[in-house]
Design an enzyme around this catalytic site. Structure first.
Site, PDB file in Angstrom:
ATOM      1  N   ASN A  74       0.826  -1.215   0.000  1.00  0.00           N
ATOM      2  CA  ASN A  74       0.000   0.000   0.000  1.00  0.00           C
ATOM      3  C   ASN A  74       0.856   1.259   0.000  1.00  0.00           C
ATOM      4  O   ASN A  74       0.526   2.270   0.617  1.00  0.00           O
ATOM      5  CB  ASN A  74      -0.945   0.004   1.215  1.00  0.00           C
ATOM      6  CG  ASN A  74      -0.218   0.205   2.528  1.00  0.00           C
ATOM      7  OD1 ASN A  74       0.905  -0.259   2.690  1.00  0.00           O
ATOM      8  ND2 ASN A  74      -0.846   0.893   3.466  1.00  0.00           N
TER       9      ASN A  74
ATOM     10  N   ASP B  69      -2.595  -5.757  11.815  1.00  0.00           N
ATOM     11  CA  ASP B  69      -3.116  -4.883  10.756  1.00  0.00           C
ATOM     12  C   ASP B  69      -2.592  -3.463  10.946  1.00  0.00           C
ATOM     13  O   ASP B  69      -3.314  -2.482  10.751  1.00  0.00           O
ATOM     14  CB  ASP B  69      -4.639  -4.910  10.728  1.00  0.00           C
ATOM     15  CG  ASP B  69      -5.223  -4.447   9.394  1.00  0.00           C
ATOM     16  OD1 ASP B  69      -4.484  -4.503   8.392  1.00  0.00           O
ATOM     17  OD2 ASP B  69      -6.391  -4.020   9.355  1.00  0.00           O
TER      18      ASP B  69
ATOM     19  N   GLY C 151      -7.796   3.031   9.374  1.00  0.00           N
ATOM     20  CA  GLY C 151      -6.587   2.391   9.857  1.00  0.00           C
ATOM     21  C   GLY C 151      -6.197   2.755  11.277  1.00  0.00           C
ATOM     22  O   GLY C 151      -6.487   3.844  11.771  1.00  0.00           O
TER      23      GLY C 151
END
Length: 418
Positions: free
Chosen positions: A97, A307, A326
């Site tokens: 990403n 994550d 996030g």
């Protein structure tokens, strides 16, 4: 360097000769030379002694994001790996990403070069499609040869079912692992949080669990048709657990992970409109988190991930609808997981997953390279900014009481301690 770990309680589920035994561990030139009840220091060793010291093989995180290249203000690879080491993780898989995203073998080489010399080993994923745009396969085979451990358009759903079918077929030629984010974009639309009573009460646009489950069911049908290896990152709903369990019973080669925050929190936390609770997949209901924990315990869900997703302050201190998704998680994953499932299971879960990415699993015995995590499983504390080593501070666990403090880790002849 010689390191002598004194009086560490070893957590090694499945190893009856060491599990829950208190031992000294002598490390010479990066290898475990001796494990014994007592080892007398010779004077040249770095001695590690901590209250309630515990040790296990090094932990693994199968899905982290840093930022470099393109988003270095969020997190560089160097700092991210230092944080991982101090958080107990000796191997991490890096999500694709960045900007630009890794599409070619040279991109993978760049990422591995930036991680060279660190305690924690970085294992990059490459994009599944060019630019992550879902319209054409990236250079999967070349990236595989350069060291990519899997292929994933990070948190982007692949609407083209035929493209996923081709990817699953093609990757079988080199035993490649294809990852697919479980969210139907047409169902999720412009949602921000889980669709349910809380989103309705707060007036926030919802992402129904159906969006995840519909995409997951499609992907599992494709896997059944094509064969190959499929990994589903970060499932979040009770129905998804059931779908994965059914697929495994059929003998499909599928694995999945869950993010620590989807286990620990529910959408009830959204009452404060704190954008650190804006995650993807979204926090869901209590029945979902309970089903996820049950899925971990019975082996349906293969491993837990932090994550870890650093987001800079400008993208979090805005209206909830406009905030980026996030939360960081490396520093708080053990404390959160240990609070939920206990030490033995937490360590077992945090040491699982390497084999799915063809990463060698460490061992804890004499004559092998030292790959260890050091921690205290019993200390309870309130997680605060002072516990964050990441450049970005967007932690969902801020001001939350958790149980279990990490002292650091040892690998590659290096040691990182808090």
């Amino acid at each position: 360097m010689s390191i002598l770990i004194k009086s560490a309680t070893i957590i090694a589920p499945g190893n009856n000769s060491l599990h829950q035994k208190k031992r000294d561990i002598l490390i010479q030139r990066g290898q475990i030379e001796k494990i014994a009840s007592t080892i007398a220091p010779k004077g040249s060793e770095k001695i590690i002694e901590r209250t309630n010291l515990h040790a296990s093989i090094g932990w693994f995180d199968g899905g982290v994001a840093f930022g470099e290249p393109g988003f270095e203000e969020r997190e560089t690879i160097a700092n991210g790996l230092d944080v991982a080491a101090k958080s107990g993780f000796t191997d991490v898989v890096l999500n694709a990403n960045t900007n630009p995203t890794p599409d070619t073998s040279s991109d993978i080489v760049f990422l591995k070069d930036r991680a060279r010399g660190k305690l924690t080993d970085l294992h990059p994923m490459g994009n599944l499609t060019l630019g992550g745009n879902g319209k054409g396969l990236a250079e999967l085979y070349d990236m595989h040869n350069a060291g990519a451990v899997a292929f994933y358009d990070h948190k982007k759903s692949l609407s083209d079912a035929n493209l996923l079918k081709i990817a699953l077929l093609y990757a079988q030629n080199f035993n490649g692992l294809v990852c697919s984010f479980p969210q139907d974009a047409s169902i999720a639309a412009y949602g921000n949080v889980h669709e349910g009573a809380v989103s309705t009460r707060l007036g926030l646009k919802g992402i129904p669990a159906l969006a995840e489950e519909l995409q997951l069911a499609r992907d599992l049908f494709l896997l059944e048709y094509t064969g190959g290896k499929l990994h589903i990152p970060t499932i979040s709903s009770a129905r998804s657990v059931k779908l994965i369990a059914e697929a495994k019973k059929k003998g499909l080669d599928v694995t999945c992970s869950v993010a620590i925050h989807n286990l620990f929190f529910t959408d009830e936390e959204l009452e404060t409109f704190d954008t650190n609770f804006k995650t993807l997949p979204p926090l869901r209901e209590k029945k979902d988190s309970q089903a996820l924990i049950k899925g971990l315990k019975n082996g349906t869900i293969d491993y837990v991930t932090s994550d870890h997703t650093p987001i800079d302050i400008e993208e979090k201190r805005v209206e909830f609808d406009n905030a980026n998704y996030g939360t960081i998680g490396l520093e708080s994953t053990f404390g959160g997981l240990n609070s939920l499932v206990g030490t033995d299971m937490a360590v077992e879960l945090l040491t699982k997953g390497r084999e799915r990415f063809h990463i060698s699993a460490p061992d804890l015995k004499e004559g092998v390279p030292a790959n260890l995590t050091l921690f205290d499983p019993d200390e309870t504390f309130v997680f605060s900014n002072g516990h964050i080593g990441s450049t970005s501070k967007n932690s969902i666990f801020l001001n939350r009481k958790i149980k279990g403090r990490v002292f650091g880790s040892i690998k590659n002849g290096k040691i990182e301690l808090n």
